[in-house]
Scaffold this motif. Sequence first.
Motif, mmCIF file in Angstrom:
data_model
loop_
_atom_site.group_PDB
_atom_site.id
_atom_site.type_symbol
_atom_site.label_atom_id
_atom_site.label_comp_id
_atom_site.label_asym_id
_atom_site.label_seq_id
_atom_site.Cartn_x
_atom_site.Cartn_y
_atom_site.Cartn_z
ATOM 1 N N GLY A 27 0.807 -1.215 0.000
ATOM 2 C CA GLY A 27 0.000 0.000 0.000
ATOM 3 C C GLY A 27 0.839 1.264 0.000
ATOM 4 N N ALA A 28 2.002 1.213 0.635
ATOM 5 C CA ALA A 28 2.880 2.387 0.665
ATOM 6 C C ALA A 28 3.475 2.670 -0.705
ATOM 7 C CB ALA A 28 3.996 2.173 1.684
ATOM 8 N N GLU A 30 1.948 2.192 -3.558
ATOM 9 C CA GLU A 30 0.906 2.582 -4.504
ATOM 10 C C GLU A 30 0.535 4.056 -4.409
ATOM 11 O OE1 GLU A 30 -0.217 0.673 -6.918
ATOM 12 O OE2 GLU A 30 1.131 -0.899 -6.231
ATOM 13 N N ARG A 31 1.072 4.767 -3.443
ATOM 14 C CA ARG A 31 0.756 6.191 -3.302
ATOM 15 C C ARG A 31 1.317 6.968 -4.485
ATOM 16 N NH1 ARG A 31 2.376 6.653 3.025
ATOM 17 N NH2 ARG A 31 0.646 5.399 3.796
ATOM 18 N N PRO A 32 0.592 7.995 -4.951
ATOM 19 C CA PRO A 32 1.056 8.755 -6.122
ATOM 20 C C PRO A 32 2.407 9.442 -5.911
ATOM 21 C CG PRO A 32 -1.246 9.244 -5.653
ATOM 22 C CD PRO A 32 -0.745 8.396 -4.537
ATOM 23 N N ILE A 33 2.648 9.973 -4.734
ATOM 24 C CA ILE A 33 3.918 10.663 -4.492
ATOM 25 C C ILE A 33 5.090 9.685 -4.543
ATOM 26 C CG2 ILE A 33 3.767 10.516 -1.981
ATOM 27 C CD1 ILE A 33 5.105 13.540 -3.803
ATOM 28 N N VAL A 34 4.885 8.479 -4.038
ATOM 29 C CA VAL A 34 5.948 7.469 -4.061
ATOM 30 C C VAL A 34 6.226 7.032 -5.494
ATOM 31 C CG1 VAL A 34 6.587 5.148 -3.304
ATOM 32 C CG2 VAL A 34 5.439 6.701 -1.725
ATOM 33 N N ARG A 35 5.174 6.861 -6.269
ATOM 34 C CA ARG A 35 5.353 6.479 -7.675
ATOM 35 C C ARG A 35 6.094 7.563 -8.450
ATOM 36 N NH1 ARG A 35 0.966 3.199 -10.637
ATOM 37 N NH2 ARG A 35 0.985 1.347 -9.361
#
Length: 102
Positions: A27-28, A30-35
């Motif tokens: 889940g961590a 899949e966050r937009p900022i991480v991507r």
Amino acid sequence: MNVWIAIAATALGCYAVKLIGLLVPAGALERPIVRRLAALLPVALLAALTAQQTFADGRELVLDARVAGLAAAAVMLILRAPFLLVVAAAVLVTAGVRAIGG
């Protein structure tokens, strides 16, 4: 013996980094900022490595033939040349400046 200690420490460090990466929850990731950061990080690291290898010699700022080669590559990239031509231009310009400059 110090070399083997460094090799073992490096191997353990690489294994630890890999293990930490596997323990991150999905889940961590899949966050937009991480991507977005994951997409931009390799470009930033490659740019930093290129700058360090081009403009530095130890602890000194150096402006030599490598700068001319990098500039030639940048011009070829702006002109949207194929990658092989970008590399060839950088090599030829760098070699030419070194041949002229001694």
